[in-house]
Design an enzyme around this catalytic site. Structure first.
Site, PDB file in Angstrom:
ATOM      1  N   ARG A 198       0.832  -1.205   0.000  1.00  0.00           N
ATOM      2  CA  ARG A 198       0.000   0.000   0.000  1.00  0.00           C
ATOM      3  C   ARG A 198       0.867   1.257   0.000  1.00  0.00           C
ATOM      4  O   ARG A 198       0.544   2.251  -0.667  1.00  0.00           O
ATOM      5  CB  ARG A 198      -0.915  -0.028   1.227  1.00  0.00           C
ATOM      6  N   HIS A 232       0.562   4.235  -2.741  1.00  0.00           N
ATOM      7  CA  HIS A 232       0.256   5.603  -2.333  1.00  0.00           C
ATOM      8  C   HIS A 232       1.392   6.565  -2.678  1.00  0.00           C
ATOM      9  O   HIS A 232       1.147   7.754  -2.900  1.00  0.00           O
ATOM     10  CB  HIS A 232      -0.042   5.640  -0.835  1.00  0.00           C
ATOM     11  N   ASP A 233       2.611   6.062  -2.715  1.00  0.00           N
ATOM     12  CA  ASP A 233       3.730   6.904  -3.135  1.00  0.00           C
ATOM     13  C   ASP A 233       3.600   7.258  -4.608  1.00  0.00           C
ATOM     14  O   ASP A 233       3.691   8.430  -4.990  1.00  0.00           O
ATOM     15  CB  ASP A 233       5.056   6.188  -2.878  1.00  0.00           C
ATOM     16  N   GLY A 246       4.137  10.835  -8.463  1.00  0.00           N
ATOM     17  CA  GLY A 246       4.939   9.782  -9.052  1.00  0.00           C
ATOM     18  C   GLY A 246       5.747   9.051  -7.996  1.00  0.00           C
ATOM     19  O   GLY A 246       5.697   9.361  -6.803  1.00  0.00           O
ATOM     20  N   ASP A 265       8.456   8.764  -6.077  1.00  0.00           N
ATOM     21  CA  ASP A 265       9.620   9.566  -5.692  1.00  0.00           C
ATOM     22  C   ASP A 265       9.920   9.516  -4.195  1.00  0.00           C
ATOM     23  O   ASP A 265      10.711  10.314  -3.683  1.00  0.00           O
ATOM     24  CB  ASP A 265       9.423  11.022  -6.120  1.00  0.00           C
ATOM     25  N   SER A 306       8.107  10.418  -1.772  1.00  0.00           N
ATOM     26  CA  SER A 306       7.569  11.552  -1.018  1.00  0.00           C
ATOM     27  C   SER A 306       6.665  11.111   0.128  1.00  0.00           C
ATOM     28  O   SER A 306       6.490  11.845   1.107  1.00  0.00           O
ATOM     29  CB  SER A 306       6.819  12.518  -1.943  1.00  0.00           C
ATOM     30  N   ASN A 356      -3.731   8.498   4.369  1.00  0.00           N
ATOM     31  CA  ASN A 356      -2.475   7.842   4.740  1.00  0.00           C
ATOM     32  C   ASN A 356      -2.264   7.684   6.243  1.00  0.00           C
ATOM     33  O   ASN A 356      -1.226   7.154   6.673  1.00  0.00           O
ATOM     34  CB  ASN A 356      -1.284   8.622   4.164  1.00  0.00           C
ATOM     35  N   PRO A 394      -7.072   7.347  -5.310  1.00  0.00           N
ATOM     36  CA  PRO A 394      -8.422   6.817  -5.559  1.00  0.00           C
ATOM     37  C   PRO A 394      -9.096   6.436  -4.251  1.00  0.00           C
ATOM     38  O   PRO A 394      -8.472   5.844  -3.374  1.00  0.00           O
ATOM     39  CB  PRO A 394      -8.163   5.590  -6.445  1.00  0.00           C
ATOM     40  N   HIS A 403      -5.715  -5.997  -3.099  1.00  0.00           N
ATOM     41  CA  HIS A 403      -6.602  -6.029  -1.944  1.00  0.00           C
ATOM     42  C   HIS A 403      -6.699  -7.425  -1.334  1.00  0.00           C
ATOM     43  O   HIS A 403      -7.391  -7.606  -0.332  1.00  0.00           O
ATOM     44  CB  HIS A 403      -7.998  -5.552  -2.342  1.00  0.00           C
ATOM     45  N   ASP A 454      -9.756  -9.991   2.338  1.00  0.00           N
ATOM     46  CA  ASP A 454     -10.373 -11.190   1.793  1.00  0.00           C
ATOM     47  C   ASP A 454     -10.186 -12.335   2.781  1.00  0.00           C
ATOM     48  O   ASP A 454      -9.738 -12.125   3.912  1.00  0.00           O
ATOM     49  CB  ASP A 454      -9.866 -11.519   0.378  1.00  0.00           C
ATOM     50  N   THR A 493      -6.060 -13.319   4.204  1.00  0.00           N
ATOM     51  CA  THR A 493      -5.530 -11.964   4.336  1.00  0.00           C
ATOM     52  C   THR A 493      -4.006 -11.858   4.342  1.00  0.00           C
ATOM     53  O   THR A 493      -3.460 -10.813   4.038  1.00  0.00           O
ATOM     54  CB  THR A 493      -6.100 -11.305   5.608  1.00  0.00           C
ATOM     55  N   ASP A 525      -3.037 -14.262  -3.209  1.00  0.00           N
ATOM     56  CA  ASP A 525      -3.651 -15.222  -4.120  1.00  0.00           C
ATOM     57  C   ASP A 525      -4.794 -14.538  -4.866  1.00  0.00           C
ATOM     58  O   ASP A 525      -4.917 -13.312  -4.838  1.00  0.00           O
ATOM     59  CB  ASP A 525      -4.127 -16.464  -3.355  1.00  0.00           C
TER      60      ASP A 525
END
Length: 319
Positions: free
Chosen positions: A61, A65-66, A71, A73, A75, A93, A160, A190, A243, A246, A250
């Site tokens: 994740r 998220h980075d 992009g 980088d 951050s 975050n 998103p 996920h 799922d 977890t 898969d």
């Protein structure tokens, strides 16, 4: 101890050109300058996983998220300062964790090869290892990213949302050069992890004017979600696993989605488009096809252009 990876998909990837700047990434970028970098990262990630089963989902994740903000980088790793609230403290975050894994890797690599390996590359490689060590595919990560100096919490709104519909998802991914195929494959991430109630409460409380609960949810699954996330829930860390397997990477996510057991609105949205629905069905039927597509889309996502110019010596702070 977690089982060894059951499937390895080796994708040879010589280089990728950034979309906004022509910067070549290479799978053998550190072969001469820091040949033990990848082995060092794998060792640290493996040890962290043995101590904390949530590490793989956290690292995957973190990479996503980075890359979706400014992009790839690094951050997302920067700490907030007195004059700036950084990405890691933005609302989407707040639950990101396992930053310590990146810190440990960085320290060890700096001892080996000072000032050579970027934090952004470490995040990309750690995410790949997290997937592979959880039983998923592996791939040749293109390397050579540089670290950025800017990190703003306000920009995390670009990520998103779990409440997005298909149109919103398609636009969000397209802005980063990612296709509907990439959307479906990357959503398979996920399969790892846990979600707090806040990310799916829109589906089980006051869904619309006619339904309190999203009617697309399978009845017993909806009941289980209501049980752990009742209205006016006061349990701070209440939520549900992503799922049924977890900690194992898969294709269970797609199987559950096909049976009305997708957790987010953004998951269910994949069934509202004919192309994405076909891909969900395909990956539910074939784990090998999912692994192949996921590895390919991860390479593509991890090559989203960043504006980094340096190799940070401490991943949490700029020089």
């Amino acid at each position: 101890m977690m089982a060894a990876p059951r499937c390895f998909i080796v994708l040879l990837f010589a280089f990728v050109l950034f979309s906004t700047e022509v910067k070549a990434l290479s799978s053998n970028y550190y072969d001469q300058t820091c040949p033990n970098a990848e082995a060092t990262i794998t060792k640290v990630v493996k040890k962290a996983m043995l101590n904390d089963k949530t590490v793989p989902a956290a690292l995957l994740r973190m990479h996503f998220h980075d890359c979706f903000v400014r992009g790839c980088d690094g951050s997302v790793l920067l700490n907030s300062t007195r004059n700036n609230k950084a990405e890691k403290d933005g609302p989407p975050n707040i639950s990101l964790h396992a930053f310590y894994v990146i810190d440990v890797v960085k320290k060890q690599i700096e001892d080996l090869c000072p000032g050579v390996v970027s934090c952004a590359d470490i995040v990309a490689l750690a995410a790949r290892d997290a997937v592979a060590l959880s039983g998923g595919p592996t791939w040749a990560v293109p390397k050579g990213r540089k670290d950025g100096r800017i990190s703003k919490a306000t920009e995390t709104r670009q990520l998103p949302s779990p409440t997005f519909n298909m149109s919103q998802l398609q636009q969000n991914f397209a802005q980063r050069g990612l296709s509907l195929d990439d959307l479906v494959a990357l959503s398979g991430g996920h399969t790892l992890g846990f979600s707090h109630c806040s990310s799916f409460q829109n589906r089980i409380h006051k869904f619309d004017k006619s339904h309190n609960v999203d009617p697309s949810l399978q009845a017993s699954f909806a009941a289980s979600l209501l049980n752990v996330c009742p209205a006016h829930n006061k349990v701070r860390n209440a939520g549900a696993t992503m799922d049924s397997t977890t900690t194992l990477f898969d294709n269970a996510y797609y199987k559950l989605l096909m049976n009305g057991k997708g957790l987010f609105s953004s998951d269910e949205a994949l069934l509202t488009n004919s192309r994405t629905k076909r891909l969900v069905s395909k990956y539910a039927s074939s784990q090998d096809e999912f692994f192949k597509a996921f590895a390919s889309s991860m390479i593509k996502m991890s090559s989203i252009s960043g504006n980094g110019q340096e190799v940070r010596l401490d991943c949490r702070f700029v020089r």
